[in-house]
Write a protein that holds these residues in place. Structure first.
Motif, PDB file in Angstrom:
ATOM      1  N   TRP A 504       0.849  -1.198   0.000  1.00 17.56           N
ATOM      2  CA  TRP A 504       0.000   0.000   0.000  1.00 17.56           C
ATOM      3  C   TRP A 504       0.880   1.242   0.000  1.00 17.56           C
ATOM      4  O   TRP A 504       1.818   1.355   0.795  1.00 17.56           O
ATOM      5  CB  TRP A 504      -0.889  -0.020   1.249  1.00 17.56           C
ATOM      6  N   THR A 505       0.605   2.145  -0.934  1.00 14.90           N
ATOM      7  CA  THR A 505       1.295   3.435  -0.935  1.00 14.90           C
ATOM      8  C   THR A 505       0.270   4.542  -0.778  1.00 14.90           C
ATOM      9  O   THR A 505      -0.836   4.461  -1.303  1.00 14.90           O
ATOM     10  CB  THR A 505       2.090   3.652  -2.236  1.00 14.90           C
ATOM     11  N   PHE A 506       0.660   5.564  -0.059  1.00 16.02           N
ATOM     12  CA  PHE A 506      -0.275   6.628   0.323  1.00 16.02           C
ATOM     13  C   PHE A 506       0.459   7.962   0.283  1.00 16.02           C
ATOM     14  O   PHE A 506       1.529   8.118   0.875  1.00 16.02           O
ATOM     15  CB  PHE A 506      -0.805   6.330   1.733  1.00 16.02           C
ATOM     16  N   ARG A 507      -0.115   8.905  -0.465  1.00 15.76           N
ATOM     17  CA  ARG A 507       0.390  10.287  -0.471  1.00 15.76           C
ATOM     18  C   ARG A 507      -0.796  11.213  -0.282  1.00 15.76           C
ATOM     19  O   ARG A 507      -1.829  11.051  -0.950  1.00 15.76           O
ATOM     20  CB  ARG A 507       1.079  10.628  -1.789  1.00 15.76           C
ATOM     21  N   ARG A 508      -0.653  12.163   0.612  1.00 14.91           N
ATOM     22  CA  ARG A 508      -1.747  13.104   0.827  1.00 14.91           C
ATOM     23  C   ARG A 508      -1.188  14.496   1.045  1.00 14.91           C
ATOM     24  O   ARG A 508      -0.237  14.691   1.803  1.00 14.91           O
ATOM     25  CB  ARG A 508      -2.584  12.701   2.036  1.00 14.91           C
ATOM     26  N   ALA A 509      -1.789  15.455   0.352  1.00 14.08           N
ATOM     27  CA  ALA A 509      -1.441  16.865   0.523  1.00 14.08           C
ATOM     28  C   ALA A 509      -2.705  17.631   0.872  1.00 14.08           C
ATOM     29  O   ALA A 509      -3.788  17.337   0.343  1.00 14.08           O
ATOM     30  CB  ALA A 509      -0.803  17.438  -0.743  1.00 14.08           C
ATOM     31  N   VAL A 510      -2.567  18.607   1.751  1.00 13.49           N
ATOM     32  CA  VAL A 510      -3.706  19.409   2.202  1.00 13.49           C
ATOM     33  C   VAL A 510      -3.371  20.881   2.020  1.00 13.49           C
ATOM     34  O   VAL A 510      -2.260  21.324   2.335  1.00 13.49           O
ATOM     35  CB  VAL A 510      -4.046  19.123   3.678  1.00 13.49           C
ATOM     36  N   ALA A 511      -4.333  21.620   1.492  1.00 19.43           N
ATOM     37  CA  ALA A 511      -4.210  23.073   1.356  1.00 19.43           C
ATOM     38  C   ALA A 511      -5.240  23.730   2.267  1.00 19.43           C
ATOM     39  O   ALA A 511      -5.957  23.055   3.012  1.00 19.43           O
ATOM     40  CB  ALA A 511      -4.392  23.492  -0.091  1.00 19.43           C
ATOM     41  N   ARG A 512      -5.327  25.053   2.184  1.00 18.88           N
ATOM     42  CA  ARG A 512      -6.268  25.793   3.042  1.00 18.88           C
ATOM     43  C   ARG A 512      -6.778  26.988   2.262  1.00 18.88           C
ATOM     44  O   ARG A 512      -5.983  27.778   1.722  1.00 18.88           O
ATOM     45  CB  ARG A 512      -5.560  26.234   4.312  1.00 18.88           C
ATOM     46  N   ALA A 513      -8.101  27.094   2.165  1.00 19.39           N
ATOM     47  CA  ALA A 513      -8.692  28.149   1.335  1.00 19.39           C
ATOM     48  C   ALA A 513      -9.809  28.841   2.094  1.00 19.39           C
ATOM     49  O   ALA A 513     -10.425  28.275   3.013  1.00 19.39           O
ATOM     50  CB  ALA A 513      -9.232  27.561   0.036  1.00 19.39           C
ATOM     51  N   LEU A 514     -10.095  30.063   1.678  1.00 19.27           N
ATOM     52  CA  LEU A 514     -11.154  30.869   2.285  1.00 19.27           C
ATOM     53  C   LEU A 514     -12.251  31.061   1.245  1.00 19.27           C
ATOM     54  O   LEU A 514     -11.986  31.549   0.138  1.00 19.27           O
ATOM     55  CB  LEU A 514     -10.587  32.230   2.711  1.00 19.27           C
ATOM     56  N   VAL A 515     -13.498  30.656   1.587  1.00 15.48           N
ATOM     57  CA  VAL A 515     -14.593  30.749   0.632  1.00 15.48           C
ATOM     58  C   VAL A 515     -15.814  31.362   1.302  1.00 15.48           C
ATOM     59  O   VAL A 515     -15.944  31.373   2.531  1.00 15.48           O
ATOM     60  CB  VAL A 515     -14.970  29.363   0.056  1.00 15.48           C
ATOM     61  N   GLU A 516     -16.711  31.855   0.469  1.00 19.98           N
ATOM     62  CA  GLU A 516     -17.987  32.325   0.971  1.00 19.98           C
ATOM     63  C   GLU A 516     -18.816  31.112   1.369  1.00 19.98           C
ATOM     64  O   GLU A 516     -18.885  30.123   0.643  1.00 19.98           O
ATOM     65  CB  GLU A 516     -18.714  33.134  -0.101  1.00 19.98           C
ATOM     66  N   ALA A 517     -19.437  31.171   2.543  1.00 12.70           N
ATOM     67  CA  ALA A 517     -20.173  30.028   3.096  1.00 12.70           C
ATOM     68  C   ALA A 517     -21.558  29.920   2.456  1.00 12.70           C
ATOM     69  O   ALA A 517     -22.587  30.199   3.065  1.00 12.70           O
ATOM     70  CB  ALA A 517     -20.283  30.150   4.611  1.00 12.70           C
ATOM     71  N   ARG A 518     -21.546  29.504   1.203  1.00 10.01           N
ATOM     72  CA  ARG A 518     -22.771  29.238   0.468  1.00 10.01           C
ATOM     73  C   ARG A 518     -22.483  28.113  -0.535  1.00 10.01           C
ATOM     74  O   ARG A 518     -21.337  27.745  -0.743  1.00 10.01           O
ATOM     75  CB  ARG A 518     -23.268  30.486  -0.249  1.00 10.01           C
ATOM     76  N   GLY A 519     -23.514  27.563  -1.128  1.00 11.38           N
ATOM     77  CA  GLY A 519     -23.309  26.484  -2.072  1.00 11.38           C
ATOM     78  C   GLY A 519     -22.387  26.894  -3.199  1.00 11.38           C
ATOM     79  O   GLY A 519     -22.601  27.930  -3.838  1.00 11.38           O
ATOM     80  N   ARG A 520     -21.339  26.081  -3.433  1.00 13.59           N
ATOM     81  CA  ARG A 520     -20.329  26.356  -4.464  1.00 13.59           C
ATOM     82  C   ARG A 520     -19.765  27.763  -4.313  1.00 13.59           C
ATOM     83  O   ARG A 520     -19.592  28.498  -5.283  1.00 13.59           O
ATOM     84  CB  ARG A 520     -20.905  26.144  -5.855  1.00 13.59           C
ATOM     85  N   GLY A 521     -19.471  28.139  -3.081  1.00 18.46           N
ATOM     86  CA  GLY A 521     -19.004  29.487  -2.788  1.00 18.46           C
ATOM     87  C   GLY A 521     -17.691  29.833  -3.458  1.00 18.46           C
ATOM     88  O   GLY A 521     -16.820  28.973  -3.638  1.00 18.46           O
ATOM     89  N   GLY A 522     -17.532  31.111  -3.819  1.00 20.92           N
ATOM     90  CA  GLY A 522     -16.311  31.583  -4.466  1.00 20.92           C
ATOM     91  C   GLY A 522     -15.210  31.844  -3.465  1.00 20.92           C
ATOM     92  O   GLY A 522     -15.437  31.999  -2.255  1.00 20.92           O
ATOM     93  N   LEU A 523     -13.970  31.901  -3.968  1.00 20.07           N
ATOM     94  CA  LEU A 523     -12.803  32.151  -3.132  1.00 20.07           C
ATOM     95  C   LEU A 523     -12.750  33.610  -2.699  1.00 20.07           C
ATOM     96  O   LEU A 523     -13.130  34.517  -3.456  1.00 20.07           O
ATOM     97  CB  LEU A 523     -11.526  31.792  -3.893  1.00 20.07           C
ATOM     98  N   LEU A 524     -12.227  33.845  -1.493  1.00 20.56           N
ATOM     99  CA  LEU A 524     -12.110  35.183  -0.925  1.00 20.56           C
ATOM    100  C   LEU A 524     -10.675  35.444  -0.494  1.00 20.56           C
ATOM    101  O   LEU A 524      -9.946  34.513  -0.132  1.00 20.56           O
ATOM    102  CB  LEU A 524     -13.036  35.348   0.287  1.00 20.56           C
ATOM    103  N   ASP A 525     -10.293  36.709  -0.525  1.00 26.59           N
ATOM    104  CA  ASP A 525      -8.974  37.122  -0.045  1.00 26.59           C
ATOM    105  C   ASP A 525      -9.125  38.030   1.167  1.00 26.59           C
ATOM    106  O   ASP A 525     -10.107  38.786   1.279  1.00 26.59           O
ATOM    107  CB  ASP A 525      -8.204  37.887  -1.129  1.00 26.59           C
ATOM    108  N   ILE A 526      -8.163  37.936   2.076  1.00 28.16           N
ATOM    109  CA  ILE A 526      -8.047  38.888   3.188  1.00 28.16           C
ATOM    110  C   ILE A 526      -6.820  39.741   2.891  1.00 28.16           C
ATOM    111  O   ILE A 526      -5.688  39.217   2.812  1.00 28.16           O
ATOM    112  CB  ILE A 526      -7.879  38.170   4.540  1.00 28.16           C
ATOM    113  N   VAL A 527      -7.034  41.032   2.689  1.00 26.56           N
ATOM    114  CA  VAL A 527      -5.945  41.932   2.299  1.00 26.56           C
ATOM    115  C   VAL A 527      -5.674  42.944   3.394  1.00 26.56           C
ATOM    116  O   VAL A 527      -6.571  43.303   4.176  1.00 26.56           O
ATOM    117  CB  VAL A 527      -6.276  42.658   0.978  1.00 26.56           C
ATOM    118  N   ALA A 528      -4.409  43.398   3.445  1.00 27.68           N
ATOM    119  CA  ALA A 528      -3.991  44.434   4.381  1.00 27.68           C
ATOM    120  C   ALA A 528      -4.089  45.802   3.699  1.00 27.68           C
ATOM    121  O   ALA A 528      -3.696  45.943   2.526  1.00 27.68           O
ATOM    122  CB  ALA A 528      -2.563  44.171   4.851  1.00 27.68           C
ATOM    123  N   LEU A 529      -4.592  46.815   4.398  1.00 23.96           N
ATOM    124  CA  LEU A 529      -4.797  48.164   3.839  1.00 23.96           C
ATOM    125  C   LEU A 529      -4.118  49.195   4.715  1.00 23.96           C
ATOM    126  O   LEU A 529      -4.080  49.066   5.952  1.00 23.96           O
ATOM    127  CB  LEU A 529      -6.292  48.463   3.757  1.00 23.96           C
TER     128      LEU A 529
END
Length: 889
Positions: A504-529
């Protein structure tokens, strides 16, 4: 040839239900009795009908079932035809008279015969069982048309099956046993495991697709399962595939639903030379009940060939291929109301929505590159099976072997705690942004696909896109010898040798994303101003907080062998003792890659500051473990139609290579489960009842806990030691309310509890001990009940059916903080025989479109769930209307 004209009996149905009591008579006498009861002509050779018949058949059952039970041990094929029963030999020795003490016949494959829990492999009636068992025949499978293994398990007593994930990678719990996935039962196909172990991200149900090639399902709950299979403290589920008959036969089914699914199932086969060959398969195009970014689907194909060898020999060869993409979803947000109920979060329908939108159709992982998350869960498998049965001395030798290769590309989008408002997310990020980017005065949320501002009150969810690649190469072999012995009564002995080896071989990668909490929500950015509103930097990069928070890689081998011995000892006419012992030894070896953390060097964002990547450094692991499983039962035929049994079992489960993922916290003990059962099986006058009191105790078990590292965002896997016990009762019954009305019910009432469950926590900045002893394990309900009513409309070719399933309240976490409301689901169906072998089937599932919440947040919420007004849970799909047209030849 002889023909017997039976006396008229008031039964005109094609397959009537009759009261059967066949004991101490010849095969022909028994068939004569059945024919007279059913008003059928009997056609067969006198020499074949004169042979003796050991054992008996009793109870109220369909004529076809009685014929299967009575004829198969005598090597006869007894078929129902228009107004008659046709008998013919299935082997040259069928005409010979069987000795009083002789070898058992090879297990036949007619419906309604459960042989999985008996070492001898011989058929028997329900009253002969010393264990709890259920059977799903081909007619019931056609009525339900299950699309997933969990759909099959959901119909069985004692099993809580969560079908909300999709087609594969679902969660089940058996008799309150706190083991997730398919760790508590052995799933077999024609007597051999589909997969020896349920491994991380390589679940057994990823490689099972029920279709027309499935002829029946047997499920043995507890009891002797731990002797005849590995990893089976909760039972054995055996999927019996369809074989070709003595004449050409074929079937074709096309089906669709109101969401646009299109599926074709078919099989065709018959005699080819000295073989009986059947080819079967299916193809499906599935847009899914849920709103997702891609259309899924694929195909499965089988070829099976059977050949009789001499008088009692048989050889079966089979090949199966699978290649498809299936839906597998994770948890999503809902609103926790004050009355304890859960309501949809505006913009996210828990019955039809998912996170799989266009914005996350493809994700570029730092460790694995670009991956098509929209494909969801792709499984490819090729497996070959051989089963050879040969007479040997006074008994029967059965040799089984299976080799499989599979490749899985499994993608997921798991939530990471309850959502927060866009304003709260920006405020929480401000200190980090101010420290990293000079001149930062504020932070704001913006849409990644255009930069437009996000209203402050918008709900925002952090998701963890996951890509897991697994490969499994596995060989399983088993040799079983059954033989009778007369010594202080009759013994039916079974000796078995089982071995498996897999890589058995196993590889797993995990990322982290910010989305709008709705069905098929779009990606969001947090920006510094800065104070002028100009962007000075960003927490995210095109919506991603990180493209690599976690990386795992494991390569492992397991070699495992087992010896087992079982005996059914008939020490008196009404008394029997069943016992068995199984010894297992396993050797595991492998290595895990140690990840490294690197900064990609992009100054404008913090998203690349700590990417977890492969390092090339590998840590070796080795492990040897063994264990002994035992069982013993006392069976008493109390009355003609009532039997009782008492059984005690110690089951085991050896560790699997998934333990190498985190060597420091690995669970490497042999798991021991003590179980007790008291059962009663009864049937008379159109009533059948199967009742079992059961109890189980885990002396020590490690409960897994997934959480997010607040510093890195990486996934952490923790384990907490506990003990567990369960008390419960299972009831399964059938009642013929009228000539054309049948009621079937199953009820499971149980009281599972965690014992000696203490873990450290932090309260007000100080370490403390949290005692969760006495709490109910996550997800396990106290009450599960189902009822099915089937009605044949008089003087019409139409059958109606209704299913009602009730699942009681459960908890999302071991701390029992988040209660999941009980739910009742109703399904309706109708079948219309159009003539010419064509049948139309209409069915509506979840008729009232109920929100059936099944479990909570798999990351950070299984020990103690969040109880804020917004919680993270997973619910089953909504109402679905299906139609299917089947033609049989």
């Amino acid at each position: 040839m002889i023909a017997v004209a039976p006396a008229p009996v008031a039964m005109a149905a094609d397959d009537p239900t009759i009261a059967v009591d066949l004991r101490g008579i010849s095969v022909g006498a028994g068939l004569d009795q059945l024919a007279r009861q059913a008003d059928r002509a009997l056609v067969g050779r006198a020499s074949e009908l004169r042979q003796a018949r050991a054992g008996g058949v009793r109870g109220r059952m369909r004529l076809s079932r009685a014929l299967a039970l009575w004829c198969a041990p005598a090597h006869l094929s007894c078929r129902l035809v228009a107004n008659g029963i046709v008998v013919r030999a299935t082997s040259p020795r069928a005409a010979a008279v069987r000795p009083a003490i002789g070898p058992a016949a090879p297990a036949p494959h007619p419906a309604d015969i459960i042989v999985t829990g008996r070492g001898t492999g011989t058929a028997g009636t329900a009253l002969e069982r010393s264990y709890s068992a259920s059977h799903v025949d081909a007619a019931e499978l056609a009525r339900r048309d299950p699309g997933a293994l969990a759909d099959v398990l959901a119909t069985l007593p004692g099993v809580w099956a969560d079908r909300s994930a999709g087609t594969a990678a679902n969660t089940i719990r058996v008799r309150g046993i706190p083991l997730d996935g398919y760790q508590a039962i052995a799933v077999q196909e024609d007597g051999l495991p589909v997969q020896h172990d349920s491994l991380p991200w390589t679940d057994v149900d990823q490689f099972v697709r029920p279709n027309l090639s499935l002829d029946g399902v047997d499920y043995v709950r507890g009891g002797p399962a731990a002797i005849f299979a590995s990893n089976a403290p909760g039972g054995i589920l055996n999927l019996r595939t369809r074989g070709a008959g003595d004449r050409a036969a074929a079937a074709l089914r096309t089906s669709t639903d109101d969401r646009g699914r299109a599926r074709i199932d078919a099989y065709a086969g018959g005699p080819v030379g000295g073989w009986r060959v059947l080819a079967s398969g299916m193809a499906v195009r599935d847009p899914s009940v849920r709103r997702i970014a891609a259309t899924l689907g694929g195909w499965q194909a089988r070829v099976r060939a059977d050949r009789e060898l001499g008088g009692r020999g048989h050889w079966m060869l089979g090949v199966r291929w699978l290649d498809d993409d299936t839906l597998n979803i994770s948890s999503f947000p809902m609103v926790a109301r004050r009355d304890g109920r859960l309501a949809p979060l505006p913009g996210f329908d828990p019955r039809r929505d998912s996170w799989f939108g266009p914005a996350l159709a493809t994700v570029r992982f730092a460790a694995l590159g670009a991956r098509p998350l929209a494909r969801n869960d792709r499984n490819r498998l090729a497996a070959a099976t051989s089963i050879l049965t040969l007479p040997l001395a006074a008994g029967t030798l059965t040799l089984r072997a299976r080799h499989r290769r599979s490749v899985t590309e499994r993608y997921a989008l798991s939530s990471s705690g309850p959502p927060v408002t866009a304003r709260a997310a920006a405020t929480a990020a401000l200190p980090r942004l101010a420290h990293a980017f000079a001149g930062t005065a504020d932070a704001a949320a913006r849409r990644s696909d255009g930069g437009s501002a996000v209203p402050p009150a918008t709900w925002v969810e952090t998701l963890n896109p996951v890509a897991a690649d697994t490969r499994l190469r596995e060989t399983i072999a088993e040799a079983v010898y059954d033989a009778p012995l007369v010594l202080a009564g009759r013994h039916d002995l079974t000796f078995g040798v089982y071995a498996t080896r897999y890589h058995w071989t196993f590889r797993r990668a995990v990322a982290r994303a910010l989305v709008e909490a709705r069905g098929r929500g779009g990606l969001l950015d947090i920006v510094a101003l800065d104070r002028a509103g100009r962007q000075t930097g960003a927490l995210t990069d095109q919506g991603f907080l990180s493209c690599g928070t976690t990386f795992e890689q494991v390569a492992a081998d397991q070699r495992m062998g087992a010896l087992y011995l079982a005996d059914e000892w008939a020490l008196a006419p009404r008394w029997r003792i069943d016992w068995g012992v199984r010894r297992e030894r396993a050797r595991l070896a492998g290595c895990s890659e140690q990840p490294l953390t690197a900064d990609a060097g992009y100054a404008a964002t913090l998203a690349d500051d700590a990417l977890v990547l492969p390092s090339g450094r590998r840590e070796p692991h080795r492990l040897r473990r063994g264990g002994l499983a035992t069982t013993a039962a006392l069976h008493w035929q109390a009355e003609e139609r009532v039997s009782l049994f008492a059984r005690g079992t110690r089951a085991i489960r050896l560790p699997d290579p998934g333990a190498f993922r985190l060597a420091a916290d690995a669970e490497t003990r042999t798991l021991h489960v003590d179980q007790g059962e008291l059962g009663m099986i009864a049937g008379a006058h159109g009533v059948a009842l199967d009742a079992t009191l059961f109890a189980s105790r885990f002396r020590q078990i490690a409960l897994e806990d997934l959480s997010i590292d607040p510093a890195t965002g990486g996934l952490r896997i923790g384990r907490h030691d506990a003990a567990a016990r369960t008390l419960g009762v299972e009831l399964a019954g059938q009642l013929d309310l009228a000539r054309d009305v049948t009621l079937r019910t199953t009820v499971t009432a149980q009281d599972p509890r965690l014992v000696d469950y203490r873990l450290s926590t932090v309260i007000s900045g100080r370490s403390a001990l949290l005692d969760l002893s006495g709490r109910r394990p996550r997800r396990v309900p106290r009450l599960m009940a189902q009822a099915n009513v089937a009605v044949a409309l008089p003087a019409t070719p139409i059958h109606l059916d209704a299913d009602v399933a009730r699942t009681g309240r459960r908890f999302a976490d071991d701390g029992n903080r988040l209660a999941l409301p009980g739910v009742t689901l109703v399904d309706l169906g109708a079948t219309w025989a159009l003539g010419g072998g064509v049948t139309l089937r209409l069915r509506t599932t979840n008729l009232f479109d109920a929100i059936a919440v099944m479990q909570g947040d798999a990351i950070g919420g299984e020990i103690q769930a969040a109880t804020s007004p917004i919680v993270v849970v997973r619910a089953q799909q909504g109402r679905l209307v299906e139609a299917g047209l089947t033609w049989r030849y």
